[in-house]
Design a protein around this motif. Structure first.
Motif, PDB file in Angstrom:
ATOM      1  N   ALA A   3       0.831  -1.211   0.000  1.00  0.00           N
ATOM      2  CA  ALA A   3       0.000   0.000   0.000  1.00  0.00           C
ATOM      3  C   ALA A   3       0.860   1.253   0.000  1.00  0.00           C
ATOM      4  O   ALA A   3       0.594   2.212  -0.734  1.00  0.00           O
ATOM      5  CB  ALA A   3      -0.928  -0.009   1.214  1.00  0.00           C
TER       6      ALA A   3
ATOM      7  N   ALA B 253      -5.121   1.699  -1.622  1.00  0.00           N
ATOM      8  CA  ALA B 253      -4.329   2.859  -2.032  1.00  0.00           C
ATOM      9  C   ALA B 253      -4.997   3.602  -3.183  1.00  0.00           C
ATOM     10  O   ALA B 253      -5.063   4.840  -3.184  1.00  0.00           O
ATOM     11  CB  ALA B 253      -2.923   2.404  -2.432  1.00  0.00           C
TER      12      ALA B 253
ATOM     13  N   LEU C  17       0.859   4.075  -2.873  1.00  0.00           N
ATOM     14  CA  LEU C  17       0.495   5.450  -2.527  1.00  0.00           C
ATOM     15  C   LEU C  17       1.563   6.439  -2.976  1.00  0.00           C
ATOM     16  O   LEU C  17       1.260   7.515  -3.503  1.00  0.00           O
ATOM     17  CB  LEU C  17       0.273   5.566  -1.017  1.00  0.00           C
TER      18      LEU C  17
ATOM     19  N   VAL D  53       3.937   9.409   2.487  1.00  0.00           N
ATOM     20  CA  VAL D  53       3.574   8.207   3.230  1.00  0.00           C
ATOM     21  C   VAL D  53       4.440   8.044   4.473  1.00  0.00           C
ATOM     22  O   VAL D  53       5.666   8.212   4.425  1.00  0.00           O
ATOM     23  CB  VAL D  53       3.711   6.949   2.343  1.00  0.00           C
TER      24      VAL D  53
END
Length: 483
Positions: A22, A465, A26, A33
């Motif tokens: 994820a 995501a 992202l 992140v």
């Protein structure tokens, strides 16, 4: 892959393969992140190790190559040249005291022809399969347990001797409880369209055969192999993925559990940890169902209750290294064990035969491993390492004639490692996702949702995501700051 510093700040809770995937997705979508992992390492059930100097996987050791997600991700993080097909996929079933070659012509243990499994079953068991064509159609409804359905159509013996060790082994669960719709969706759909189970199996087989071999080869780059591994072990994937996340500007913190979530405004979140509070535009919960339920309790109580009810199975892997000169002649990649026979181990993998990279790096050793424990069998996990090794050696001797003593042993416990997919699981997941969708900037990922295999976990991470990226939320004032 470079993070867009003007993009939304997303906190990912959980550093297993789903959380890492994820975070990677992202970043590629322009988010900033921060990944938080409660434990002291990344990777979840993917764990690289060694025994007697030989590199081994101490967790998951292969991935389904017919799905694209895991292969693509491995290539994205620079591991494409290390992908390997197994050296052999020929396996056996240790049934009624003898090793029987794994039958062909079945779908997860459900045969399309009784003759395909006659070497494994009794004469009565084979005759019972043949009765499927004489039975009236069975109403499946919205879901059904695969073991119960197959037993009703073909008898209990085919479930106990083939479906249970195959499908029950994947989930470390009970085939008589496992959802057919969730675990074998193609067969579930076919069974709803055809009057007999035999016809449904054949329809699934025809659909699979409709994919040309050269197309499968091109899709995987692994000669069309159903499974794949990595030179050095599947357990090396998390480190490569974490390195790619950091290179893309993502932050990763281990030893940092998320203890609470707080809403800030209409769309923002505060992520509470023991040492600080992070402000984020969105959150991905890539934790097991229990911790996710705790974090959701104040925000989506109905979803939290559903997740709290998800059951997990615990298991142990016993890895053994022998001097190759001491070994009997073992063939194939290993064997499965029907629980009905009452043995301790549920499977054994001949790792040095299955993966070339182990033999290449430790030619004088023979490495194999056994797995112990299924849903409801937690007592095995409380046995000490010496007992689990002794039980494994006893079963291995009975199955293969192996009497050599190992030069090294390692026991790895996976407590609560595999979520169970009983009848109604997919409906539960749908209810959970519907409730969570009402919370802007919050999504779920992991093995509890769309499948326990590595590609399925990655797919759930990409879904979470992508849904967050699609909203392209305006960064929350102060997002990414901590207090």
């Amino acid at each position: 892959m470079n993070a867009d510093t003007t993009g939304p700040h997303v906190v990912v809770a959980g550093g297993g393969i789903a959380g890492l995937a994820a975070a990677h997705r992202l970043l590629a979508g322009g988010a900033r992140v921060t990944l938080l992992e409660s434990g002291d390492r990344l990777g979840g059930k993917l764990l690289a190790g060694e025994i007697a100097g030989a590199p081994v996987d101490l967790g998951a050791e292969s991935l389904l190559a017919r799905r694209p997600e895991a292969l693509a991700l491995a290539r994205d993080v620079g591991l494409g040249e290390r992908l390997q097909a197994p050296a052999t996929t020929t396996a056996s079933v240790w049934s009624r005291g003898r090793l029987v070659p794994m039958p062909k012509g079945h779908v997860m243990g459900v045969p399309g022809d009784a003759r395909a499994v006659e070497a494994l079953l009794s004469e009565e068991g084979v005759r019972r399969i043949g009765q499927d064509g004489d039975l009236p159609p069975t109403e499946i409804g919205d879901d059904t347990a695969i073991g119960a359905y197959v037993a009703a159509r073909m008898g209990h013996e085919v479930v106990d001797r083939l479906v249970e060790p195959l499908l029950g082994g994947v989930y470390a669960g009970d085939a008589y409880r496992i959802s057919m719709k969730a675990a074998v969706p193609a067969l579930f759909d076919a069974a709803r369209r055809h009057p007999t189970l035999t016809a449904a199996v054949r329809a699934v087989q025809r659909a699979g055969a409709a994919v040309p071999a050269d197309a499968a080869d091109a899709a995987t780059g692994l000669g069309g192999s159903v499974f794949a591994g990595l030179d050095g072990g599947i357990g090396t994937l998390p480190a490569a993925l974490a390195a790619a996340v950091r290179a893309g500007g993502g932050e990763i913190h281990t030893g940092t559990p998320v203890t609470a979530l707080r809403r800030t405004g209409a769309t923002g979140w505060q992520v509470v940890t023991p040492g600080r509070v992070l402000t984020a535009d969105a959150v991905v919960l890539a934790t097991p169902a229990g911790p996710a339920a705790t974090l959701l309790a104040d925000h989506a109580p109905a979803a939290a209750a559903e997740l709290a009810a998800v059951e997990y199975a615990s298991m142990a892997l016993v890895t053994l290294a022998f001097r190759r000169a001491d070994m009997p002649a073992l063939t194939g990649s290993g064997f499965l064990v029907p629980p009905v026979d009452g043995h301790t181990i549920k499977a054994s993998t001949f790792s040095s035969r299955k993966w070339r990279w182990i033999t290449d790096r430790a030619p004088d050793l023979f490495v194999l491993r056994t797995s112990v424990g299924r849903h409801g069998e937690d007592d095995h996990l409380h046995r000490d390492d010496t007992d689990l090794v002794a039980a494994s050696l006893k079963d291995l001797a009975a199955a293969t004639g192996l009497t050599a003593r190992p030069v090294a042993t390692t026991v790895t416990r996976w407590t609560g490692g595999l979520p169970q997919y009983p009848v109604g699981h997919l409906a539960r997941v749908a209810r959970v996702r519907e409730a969570v969708a009402a919370l802007p900037g919050l999504r779920l990922a992991g093995a509890a949702y769309d499948g326990v295999g590595i590609p399925a976990c990655i797919a759930s991470a990409h879904r979470a995501a992508d849904e967050i990226i699609a909203t392209r939320q305006t960064p929350h004032p102060g997002a990414g700051h901590s207090s």
